[in-house]
Design an enzyme around this catalytic site. Structure first.
Site, PDB file in Angstrom:
ATOM      1  N   TYR A 179      16.070 -32.158  30.528  1.00 36.37           N
ATOM      2  CA  TYR A 179      17.101 -33.064  30.010  1.00 36.37           C
ATOM      3  C   TYR A 179      18.383 -33.023  30.822  1.00 36.37           C
ATOM      4  O   TYR A 179      18.653 -32.066  31.542  1.00 36.37           O
ATOM      5  CB  TYR A 179      17.379 -32.845  28.524  1.00 36.37           C
ATOM      6  CG  TYR A 179      17.778 -31.463  28.021  1.00 36.37           C
ATOM      7  CD1 TYR A 179      16.822 -30.569  27.547  1.00 36.37           C
ATOM      8  CD2 TYR A 179      19.119 -31.082  27.945  1.00 36.37           C
ATOM      9  CE1 TYR A 179      17.183 -29.344  27.017  1.00 36.37           C
ATOM     10  CE2 TYR A 179      19.484 -29.854  27.414  1.00 36.37           C
ATOM     11  CZ  TYR A 179      18.518 -28.984  26.957  1.00 36.37           C
ATOM     12  OH  TYR A 179      18.880 -27.772  26.439  1.00 36.37           O
TER      13      TYR A 179
ATOM     14  N   HIS B  84      20.519 -27.791  22.868  1.00 33.97           N
ATOM     15  CA  HIS B  84      20.461 -28.965  21.995  1.00 33.97           C
ATOM     16  C   HIS B  84      21.322 -28.665  20.784  1.00 33.97           C
ATOM     17  O   HIS B  84      21.184 -27.587  20.200  1.00 33.97           O
ATOM     18  CB  HIS B  84      19.064 -29.177  21.399  1.00 33.97           C
ATOM     19  CG  HIS B  84      17.974 -29.301  22.379  1.00 33.97           C
ATOM     20  ND1 HIS B  84      17.259 -30.454  22.546  1.00 33.97           N
ATOM     21  CD2 HIS B  84      17.443 -28.406  23.238  1.00 33.97           C
ATOM     22  CE1 HIS B  84      16.339 -30.275  23.460  1.00 33.97           C
ATOM     23  NE2 HIS B  84      16.432 -29.043  23.897  1.00 33.97           N
TER      24      HIS B  84
HETATM   25  P1  FAD Z   1      24.057 -14.423  20.774  1.00 36.30           P
HETATM   26  O1  FAD Z   1      24.317 -15.824  21.187  1.00 36.30           O
HETATM   27  O2  FAD Z   1      23.035 -13.627  21.518  1.00 36.30           O
HETATM   28  O3  FAD Z   1      25.451 -13.667  20.819  1.00 36.30           O
HETATM   29  C1  FAD Z   1      25.561 -12.268  20.659  1.00 36.30           C
HETATM   30  C2  FAD Z   1      26.888 -11.832  21.259  1.00 36.30           C
HETATM   31  O4  FAD Z   1      27.110 -10.466  20.923  1.00 36.30           O
HETATM   32  C3  FAD Z   1      26.914 -11.910  22.786  1.00 36.30           C
HETATM   33  O5  FAD Z   1      28.108 -12.544  23.202  1.00 36.30           O
HETATM   34  C4  FAD Z   1      26.842 -10.457  23.229  1.00 36.30           C
HETATM   35  O6  FAD Z   1      27.486 -10.226  24.475  1.00 36.30           O
HETATM   36  C5  FAD Z   1      27.555  -9.774  22.075  1.00 36.30           C
HETATM   37  N1  FAD Z   1      27.174  -8.353  21.876  1.00 36.30           N
HETATM   38  C6  FAD Z   1      25.930  -7.820  21.914  1.00 36.30           C
HETATM   39  N2  FAD Z   1      25.980  -6.496  21.658  1.00 36.30           N
HETATM   40  C7  FAD Z   1      27.285  -6.189  21.455  1.00 36.30           C
HETATM   41  C8  FAD Z   1      27.976  -4.976  21.149  1.00 36.30           C
HETATM   42  N3  FAD Z   1      27.319  -3.798  20.989  1.00 36.30           N
HETATM   43  N4  FAD Z   1      29.334  -5.017  20.995  1.00 36.30           N
HETATM   44  C9  FAD Z   1      30.016  -6.199  21.141  1.00 36.30           C
HETATM   45  N5  FAD Z   1      29.408  -7.375  21.464  1.00 36.30           N
HETATM   46  C10 FAD Z   1      28.054  -7.369  21.595  1.00 36.30           C
HETATM   47  N6  FAD Z   1      18.982 -22.265  20.239  1.00 36.30           N
HETATM   48  C11 FAD Z   1      19.342 -23.527  19.839  1.00 36.30           C
HETATM   49  O7  FAD Z   1      19.842 -23.706  18.703  1.00 36.30           O
HETATM   50  N7  FAD Z   1      19.149 -24.618  20.662  1.00 36.30           N
HETATM   51  C12 FAD Z   1      18.598 -24.482  21.917  1.00 36.30           C
HETATM   52  O8  FAD Z   1      18.452 -25.471  22.637  1.00 36.30           O
HETATM   53  C13 FAD Z   1      18.195 -23.162  22.348  1.00 36.30           C
HETATM   54  N8  FAD Z   1      17.621 -22.953  23.572  1.00 36.30           N
HETATM   55  C14 FAD Z   1      17.249 -21.688  23.933  1.00 36.30           C
HETATM   56  C15 FAD Z   1      16.606 -21.473  25.175  1.00 36.30           C
HETATM   57  C16 FAD Z   1      16.207 -20.184  25.555  1.00 36.30           C
HETATM   58  C17 FAD Z   1      15.476 -19.984  26.856  1.00 36.30           C
HETATM   59  C18 FAD Z   1      16.488 -19.070  24.724  1.00 36.30           C
HETATM   60  C19 FAD Z   1      16.076 -17.662  25.129  1.00 36.30           C
HETATM   61  C20 FAD Z   1      17.123 -19.259  23.500  1.00 36.30           C
HETATM   62  C21 FAD Z   1      17.487 -20.568  23.086  1.00 36.30           C
HETATM   63  N9  FAD Z   1      18.092 -20.795  21.856  1.00 36.30           N
HETATM   64  C22 FAD Z   1      18.429 -22.059  21.448  1.00 36.30           C
HETATM   65  C23 FAD Z   1      18.344 -19.651  20.946  1.00 36.30           C
HETATM   66  C24 FAD Z   1      19.777 -19.219  20.989  1.00 36.30           C
HETATM   67  O9  FAD Z   1      20.229 -18.996  22.292  1.00 36.30           O
HETATM   68  C25 FAD Z   1      20.010 -17.934  20.180  1.00 36.30           C
HETATM   69  O10 FAD Z   1      19.235 -17.955  19.027  1.00 36.30           O
HETATM   70  C26 FAD Z   1      21.492 -17.876  19.817  1.00 36.30           C
HETATM   71  O11 FAD Z   1      22.274 -17.720  20.976  1.00 36.30           O
HETATM   72  C27 FAD Z   1      21.773 -16.745  18.835  1.00 36.30           C
HETATM   73  O12 FAD Z   1      23.147 -16.722  18.559  1.00 36.30           O
HETATM   74  P2  FAD Z   1      23.845 -15.381  18.070  1.00 36.30           P
HETATM   75  O13 FAD Z   1      25.281 -15.737  17.917  1.00 36.30           O
HETATM   76  O14 FAD Z   1      23.108 -14.830  16.909  1.00 36.30           O
HETATM   77  O15 FAD Z   1      23.631 -14.338  19.244  1.00 36.30           O
END
Ligand code: FAD
Length: 380
Positions: free
Chosen positions: A213, A47
């Site tokens: 959805y 979403h």
């Molecule tokens: P991430 O998206 O986890 O990105 C981290 C990145 O870092 C990844 O690409 C990974 O490969 C990389 N990485 C990790 N370690 C290393 C390393 N040592 N060196 C280099 N790269 C590395 N949120 C919403 O806003 N809307 C939704 O509808 C929603 N639905 C969800 C449904 C589910 C089932 C789940 C589990 C989560 C959902 N979320 C949703 C939450 C959302 O997915 C996360 O909170 C969000 O992706 C976090 O973003 P981020 O950029 O902090 O981390």
């Protein structure tokens, strides 16, 4: 901050990509290091609420996303067994105008692709898993598992719930397993055999729930995502395939309409739900965290990515406009302006009460991370 400093973002997730794009727009040099060899189109929807779409607008990709995404007519909460509507938030043009942007559903793979198009060519270095880091005399030295090394003046840890950068700042501590898993399935809408579904419906059960959805304007793909109790998670994998019969059994007794949707899913995966207690330290020296790396949330407000994206927008503003050449000042403004909001989202996500009954979403949806006045740490 001087625009010629070298900024390294660790992690090309939704938070890291957004931050890199906004910093490049502000004139900074940014390199993103991502562990994966390439972006994969995992089977999941997301979403994008109006507060996220306002950040996408600053990246120049709002229209592309509204063109490909599904515009649900409402968010509908229904009782698991009777189907009684508990709450309905319509997304008509007046509400969109009030929130300042649309509410859409998209495929995560499509979102990633569009975000990548907002970055300078070659920004993401794939296949770079951060192994170790050390700050010496204001320069951060990075070492990757592929043997590569890099230096940066500032490092942004956007590397998710198992963040290596967080370990460097705060020590090693496993995330907290919530005792729940999320089932996820994406399948052709044709498998519903004509059953009409409301664009975005959350079915609320006793200790479990499930959202249904469409993900694209063409309504040809359906996405379901659940939360179901599951005693323990011992696998090192971030998800596992799920037995289809076990998935169907988890929704025994639910309304027949929902059971028909669940039974139509040909393949299902199972994802553990983790979070962490809030911490009040998001940075040290020239290293700072954002998104799940500092505040992983249970996905029950659909706001984990939204908070990572907003963090990126506020951090980019603090680096561009605050603290002159002193990262500590910029980071302290960033944390002071973000923590109250991410802590609130975390509390509501743990309680899992968002939209369960009448809910005023203004404080979440009307917020514009790119324009909200920034408060000094002592005022925030
Ligand atoms: P991430 O998206 O986890 O990105 C981290 C990145 O870092 C990844 O690409 C990974 O490969 C990389 N990485 C990790 N370690 C290393 C390393 N040592 N060196 C280099 N790269 C590395 N949120 C919403 O806003 N809307 C939704 O509808 C929603 N639905 C969800 C449904 C589910 C089932 C789940 C589990 C989560 C959902 N979320 C949703 C939450 C959302 O997915 C996360 O909170 C969000 O992706 C976090 O973003 P981020 O950029 O902090 O981390």
């Amino acid at each position: 901050m001087r625009r010629d400093i070298r900024i390294a973002v660790i992690g090309a997730g939704l938070g890291g990509m957004t931050t890199a794009g906004l910093l490049q727009r502000a004139g900074f040099k940014v390199q993103v290091f991502e562990q994966a060899a390439a972006f994969s189109r995992i089977g999941a929807g997301i979403h994008l609420s109006p507060n996220v779409m306002k950040v996408m607008r600053r990246l120049g990709i709002e229209t592309t996303l509204t063109d490909i995404g599904l515009h649900p007519d409402a968010f509908v909460s229904r009782k698991w067994d009777t189907g009684e509507v508990l709450f309905e938030l319509p997304f008509h043009p007046q509400n969109e105008a009030h929130f300042g942007a649309a509410y859409i559903n998209v495929h995560r793979g499509d979102l990633h692709q569009v975000l990548e198009s907002a970055l300078d060519h070659g920004t993401v270095a794939f296949g770079h898993k951060l192994r170790a880091m050390e700050e010496r005399h204001g320069i951060v030295h990075l070492a990757f598992e592929n043997g590569a090394k890099a230096e940066a003046d500032l490092v942004i840890g956007a590397d998710g719930v198992n963040s290596r950068v967080r370990e460097y700042l705060l020590g090693t501590e496993k995330p907290r397993y919530s005792g729940h898993v999320a089932h996820r399935a994406v399948f052709p809408a044709a498998l519903l055999n004509g059953l009409p579904i409301r664009a975005c419906t959350k079915w609320w059960g006793e200790g479990s729930h499930i959202l249904v959805y469409y993900m694209t304007q063409a309504r040809e793909e359906v996405y379901v995502v659940s939360s179901v109790p599951h005693r323990e998670w011992t696998s090192p994998q971030s998800f596992l395939p799920c037995d289809r019969d076990a998935f169907i059994a988890a929704f025994d007794g639910y309304h027949p309409e929902l059971q028909q949707v669940v039974a139509a899913a040909p393949e299902v995966t199972m994802w553990p739900v983790f979070d962490r207690e809030p911490v009040d330290c998001w940075s040290r020296g020239n290293v700072v965290l954002l998104g799940d790396a500092c505040h992983p949330l249970r996905p029950y407000m659909a706001s984990g990515a939204a908070m990572a994206i907003e963090d990126g927008a506020v951090l980019a503003r603090c680096l561009a406009d605050i603290g002159h050449d002193d990262p500590a000042t910029a980071f302290s403004w960033y944390a002071a302006n973000r923590m109250p909001r991410t802590n609130k989202v975390q509390r509501i996500s743990v309680a899992n009460t968002w939209f369960r009954g009448p809910t005023d979403p203004d404080w979440l949806f009307c917020y514009d991370a790119c324009a909200v006045p920034l408060l000094a740490p002592q005022e925030a």
